[in-house]
Motif scaffolding. Structure first.
Motif, mmCIF file in Angstrom:
data_model
loop_
_atom_site.group_PDB
_atom_site.id
_atom_site.type_symbol
_atom_site.label_atom_id
_atom_site.label_comp_id
_atom_site.label_asym_id
_atom_site.label_seq_id
_atom_site.Cartn_x
_atom_site.Cartn_y
_atom_site.Cartn_z
ATOM 1 N N ALA A 1 -5.258 -3.380 -1.288
ATOM 2 C CA ALA A 1 -4.579 -2.173 -0.839
ATOM 3 C C ALA A 1 -4.225 -1.373 -2.090
ATOM 4 O O ALA A 1 -4.394 -1.849 -3.213
ATOM 5 C CB ALA A 1 -3.321 -2.537 -0.060
ATOM 6 N N VAL A 2 -3.766 -0.142 -1.883
ATOM 7 C CA VAL A 2 -3.562 0.722 -3.049
ATOM 8 C C VAL A 2 -2.160 0.546 -3.623
ATOM 9 O O VAL A 2 -1.168 0.958 -3.031
ATOM 10 C CB VAL A 2 -3.817 2.197 -2.685
ATOM 11 N N LYS B 1 -6.857 10.216 2.205
ATOM 12 C CA LYS B 1 -8.253 10.123 1.762
ATOM 13 C C LYS B 1 -9.019 11.350 2.226
ATOM 14 O O LYS B 1 -8.632 12.014 3.178
ATOM 15 C CB LYS B 1 -8.920 8.884 2.364
ATOM 16 N N ASN C 1 -2.313 -2.716 6.867
ATOM 17 C CA ASN C 1 -1.550 -2.699 5.620
ATOM 18 C C ASN C 1 -0.895 -1.369 5.307
ATOM 19 O O ASN C 1 -0.298 -1.189 4.257
ATOM 20 C CB ASN C 1 -2.463 -3.048 4.449
ATOM 21 N N ARG C 2 -1.018 -0.419 6.199
ATOM 22 C CA ARG C 2 -0.493 0.909 5.890
ATOM 23 C C ARG C 2 0.996 0.825 5.559
ATOM 24 O O ARG C 2 1.732 -0.050 6.060
ATOM 25 C CB ARG C 2 -0.733 1.837 7.063
ATOM 26 N N TYR D 1 -5.539 3.244 11.162
ATOM 27 C CA TYR D 1 -6.267 2.113 11.714
ATOM 28 C C TYR D 1 -6.018 0.808 10.976
ATOM 29 O O TYR D 1 -6.626 -0.210 11.267
ATOM 30 C CB TYR D 1 -7.774 2.415 11.673
ATOM 31 N N CYS D 2 -5.136 0.811 9.974
ATOM 32 C CA CYS D 2 -5.065 -0.334 9.060
ATOM 33 C C CYS D 2 -3.750 -1.100 9.182
ATOM 34 O O CYS D 2 -2.679 -0.510 9.272
ATOM 35 C CB CYS D 2 -5.252 0.165 7.631
ATOM 36 N N TYR E 1 -0.580 4.151 0.821
ATOM 37 C CA TYR E 1 -1.220 5.035 1.799
ATOM 38 C C TYR E 1 -0.822 4.637 3.221
ATOM 39 O O TYR E 1 -0.276 3.565 3.447
ATOM 40 C CB TYR E 1 -2.746 4.984 1.669
ATOM 41 N N ASP E 2 -1.209 5.498 4.157
ATOM 42 C CA ASP E 2 -0.805 5.245 5.532
ATOM 43 C C ASP E 2 -1.938 5.553 6.519
ATOM 44 O O ASP E 2 -1.876 6.508 7.291
ATOM 45 C CB ASP E 2 0.437 6.095 5.840
ATOM 46 N N CYS E 3 -2.955 4.744 6.486
ATOM 47 C CA CYS E 3 -4.103 4.986 7.365
ATOM 48 C C CYS E 3 -3.815 4.417 8.759
ATOM 49 O O CYS E 3 -3.408 3.267 8.891
ATOM 50 C CB CYS E 3 -5.347 4.338 6.795
ATOM 51 N N CYS F 1 0.821 -1.215 0.000
ATOM 52 C CA CYS F 1 0.000 0.000 0.000
ATOM 53 C C CYS F 1 0.850 1.257 0.000
ATOM 54 O O CYS F 1 1.861 1.335 0.690
ATOM 55 C CB CYS F 1 -0.940 0.019 1.196
HETATM 56 S S1 SF4 Z 1 -5.015 -0.759 2.586
HETATM 57 FE FE1 SF4 Z 1 -6.574 0.814 2.471
HETATM 58 S S2 SF4 Z 1 -7.026 1.328 4.581
HETATM 59 FE FE2 SF4 Z 1 -5.090 0.223 4.565
HETATM 60 S S3 SF4 Z 1 -3.529 1.801 4.472
HETATM 61 FE FE3 SF4 Z 1 -3.953 1.183 2.380
HETATM 62 S S4 SF4 Z 1 -5.526 2.596 1.716
HETATM 63 FE FE4 SF4 Z 1 -5.451 2.773 3.931
#
Ligand code: SF4
Lengths: 466, 293
Positions: free
Chosen positions: A112-113, A183, A75-76, A72-73, A68-70, A66
């Protein structure tokens, strides 16, 4: 497929499991000649995991790399976890092999992205096309769209998937931006709107032409994470009810936050609002301290598991909005921003509205009967059907599936007594006993034992409420 | 004096009981299987007397003709769902269920109005509950059936449901898995259904030969009579096929499924009680992911 696929499967299933939606309902479809699979409109659970959740779909990520860096996740980008990705053919073979053995109802594909939202969507679409067009797979497919995906790709997804979803995750925009900096509302709500447009358009066209491709026939759904942000239940329910009023949104899922990342400064570690209230109750399922009878002030641990019971109450409230004609405003008003964890929201409503009761199911309207605690959808329907034949008494109500131990406080004597009206079967109505007494009587046993039961109020039929 | 009707414990037989009861205008207080009645007369036999059946018992011979007429009458008076409910109740195979069904049929035939809606009636209600238990198990089994691919390419599944739900599963699986041959085998009642891409027929398992799974069977599927608990079949070890019979690669697929099943658990929320509530232990031996646990 080989041992390597098995390793990938474990990793990509681990990463996908926190998405709670598993429903395979909402679309009935017969098989096509030479094809494999069908869809049951009522959904079907194939197994249950050790935590008691239904397995209906093969729920995996296409990839867990991924950008991204959320907060709560799992996979960030910042997490150090094993990363991998399925090849298109690998995932297609796996789905078909599981389906042929009746392990699953279909595929729940998420990802994931990778590189960019559209690039990711493109890869996922390849899987869907291969399944639907080459393999003639006719089972259920749920695809989770990536926030920020373009309209064209969402449109294509709708042609192959039964259900599409875009997860809101965090109920308010401010908190969303804080926890998921990549996001924003726009990136979530735009794809949701594209799906909605696709559904409306296909409905419109199917009215005019005979063969229009169906667009996401099982509608769309979304998910909110509960307890990762300090949002209150009332805000959450208001948002849900707003979403349900728009066309095509079938389900909102509520996922109690599981702190997968340990301590993260962006999470509401020090916010008592999010955790203190639930912990204070001693309801089973709540991860409160064992044996605490009154509500002591809990020391707030850095991150606490959201009590299952809060999630459960939200689903109950959601259910009331969808099937029992309750408005969000009725379930929670401004004076009570969070759901009562000790009694279900229907009882909570009834306790706040004793003026509505007692009522006689022999004469009351269906919509009114639905509001009686202890009477569900099925039993309400049965009451309507059965009362054409006879006058209903306590015994018949019990047979019709009414939970009398709950309903008796809200029913008039004319239907709450055993046939013949023997006085010994009588119990007090909420009007007579007062909400506090009824509330205590309706608490589950364990909670009740730890409390002193309030004395029954003097019988006064015209008591004002609150 | 009690009126006892003896019949062959088939559905056709029960409908024949209805026919005879109406013809004779004598209605049974109890229903019995044929052999039970013979056994009841055994003591008198031993005493050297004629094997006299009790004076008030009556033997019904099953006849498709009689049964057909009763069924036609029922279909006129019941909705399609009502007929389905009646058949489901029969498949419950619960003790005393046949007498309940008999009473229900009598109510239906005697009443002028549409009786089904009247759940307030105890017989109607109980029959509905019985059918519901069956349909609930059918729905469960739709998910819990697990096929194992055999070397011959046939997908084999063993089940052991409480009620005789196999006949109710056939439509679903012929629809869904139309392009693969399969067998669903009821281990408790010791019969199976084999789909060969053209149609479904009833089969019985034979002991395995060199070339794999063996079975024989008839052309169409009569409704089973009674439940016979038997020792598990030689091809099966607790409902699972002998490994030598499996297709190449089958073990890997099964391992993947087990791996997936484990990976999907949220460890913070383990709740075995909840799991068992949805998926009682009774079904576990037949589930690929839980067998042997
Ligand atoms: S998998 Fe989705 S929720 Fe998890 S960090 Fe990547 S974008 Fe965010």
């Amino acid at each position: 497929m080989n041992e390597g696929t098995l390793k990938k499967l474990k990793i990509l299933a681990e990463s996908a499991k926190y998405d709670v939606s598993c429903s395979s309902s909402g679309v009935g479809r017969r098989n096509i000649p030479g094809g494999i699979g069908s869809a049951e409109s009522w959904g079907c659970c194939h197994s249950f995991t050790e935590d008691g959740r239904c397995i209906s779909l093969l729920k995996v990520l296409l990839s867990n790399y991924c950008i991204y860096d959320c907060a709560y996740c799992v996979n960030r980008a910042n997490n150090d976890i094993p990363r991998t990705a399925f090849s298109v053919s690998e995932l297609v073979d796996l789905t078909i092999a599981f389906y042929r053995r009746n392990y699953i109802e279909g595929l729940f594909l998420s990802s994931a992205v990778l590189k960019s939202p559209d690039h990711t969507m493109d890869m996922m679409l390849k899987v869907l096309r291969e399944l639907r067009l080459t393999q003639r797979f006719n089972g259920y497919i749920h695809m989770k769209c990536i926030p920020g995906a373009s309209q064209e790709l969402v449109r294509q997804a709708g042609l192959y998937a039964d259900r599409l979803s875009v997860n809101i995750e965090i109920p308010s925009e401010g908190n969303l931006k804080r926890l998921a900096p990549d996001k924003d509302y726009q990136s979530v709500y735009l794809p949701m709107r594209h799906i909605q447009q696709g559904i409306l358009q296909s409905r419109e066209e199917s009215r005019r032409f005979r063969h229009t491709p169906r667009f996401a026939p099982a509608g769309q759904s979304t998910q909110m994470i509960i307890g990762a942000s300090p949002d209150r239940d009332r805000e959450i329910l208001l948002l849900s009810s707003l979403l349900y009023k728009g066309p095509g949104l079938k389900r909102v899922y509520y996922s109690g936050f599981v702190p997968v990342n340990g301590y993260d400064s962006r999470l509401p570690a020090a916010s008592p609002a999010a955790f203190a209230a639930p912990v204070a109750s001693n309801t089973p399922g709540a991860s409160g301290l064992p044996g605490s009878s009154v509500s002591p002030v809990q020391p707030i641990k850095p991150i606490k598991l959201v009590p299952k019971v809060r999630e459960h109450r939200l689903y109950q409230a959601d259910w009331l909005m969808r099937f029992y004609h309750f408005e969000a405003e009725e379930i929670l008003d401004e004076s009570s921003p969070d759901l009562d964890l000790e009694v279900d929201p229907k009882i909570a409503w009834a306790l706040r509205h004793p003026e509505f009761f007692p009522l006689d199911v022999n004469t009351a309207d269906y919509a009114v009967i639905l509001r009686v605690p202890g009477i569900g959808l099925k039993s309400a329907q049965r009451i309507i059907a059965a009362r054409r034949f006879r006058k209903l008494s306590a015994d018949t109500l019990r047979q019709l599936g009414v939970v009398l131990s709950r309903a008796r406080f809200f029913l008039a004597d004319s239907c709450a007594l055993p046939a013949g009206g023997a006085a010994h079967g009588r119990s007090f109505t909420i009007q007579e006993a007062g909400p506090a007494y009824v509330r205590a009587a309706l608490l589950d046993k364990k909670t009740r034992q730890s409390r002193a039961v309030p004395a029954m109020r003097q019988l006064s039929l015209f008591d004002s409420i609150h | 004096m009690k009126n006892i009707y003896c019949y062959d414990k088939s559905f056709e037989g029960l409908l024949s009981v209805v026919f005879d009861a109406y013809t004779r205008k004598v209605f049974p207080d109890a229903l019995q299987g044929m052999c039970e009645a013979v056994e009841a007369s055994a003591p008198s036999n031993a005493a050297g007397a004629l094997p006299l059946l009790p004076a008030n018992s009556y033997q019904v011979s099953s006849s498709p003709e009689k049964a057909g007429r009763v069924f036609t009458a029922l279909r006129k008076k019941l909705s399609a769902a009502g007929v389905h409910r009646l058949l489901a109740a029969w498949l419950a195979e619960e003790p005393g269920g046949d007498l309940l069904i008999f009473r229900f049929i009598r109510l239906v035939l005697d009443s002028a109005t549409l009786l089904e809606a009247n759940c307030g009636d105890a017989t109607v209600f109980e029959l509905g509950q019985m059918a519901r238990r069956v349909n609930r198990e059918r729905h469960k089994l739709m998910g819990f059936v697990r096929f194992q691919k055999t070397a011959q390419g046939v997908y084999f599944s063993a089940i052991a449901p409480r009620h005789n739900v196999l006949p109710l599963l056939l439509n679903h699986f012929t629809q869904r898995l139309a392009d693969q041959p399969w067998i669903i085998y009821d281990c408790g009642r010791r019969y199976g259904m084999y789909y060969d891409l053209c149609g479904v027929r009833e089969i019985w398992l034979d002991s395995p030969m060199q070339d794999g799974l063996n079975w024989h069977g008839g052309q169409h599927a009569p409704v089973r009579k009674t439940m016979q608990a038997g020792p598990s079949d030689p091809v099966l070890q607790d409902g699972r096929l002998n490994e030598s019979l499996l297709a190449e690669g089958e073990t890997l697929v099964q391992n993947m499924w087990r791996g997936y099943f484990q990976a999907a658990v949220i460890k913070e929320r383990i709740n075995p009680k909840l799991q068992r509530q949805f998926m009682p232990r009774h079904y576990w031996p037949y589930l690929t992911e839980l067998a042997g646990k």
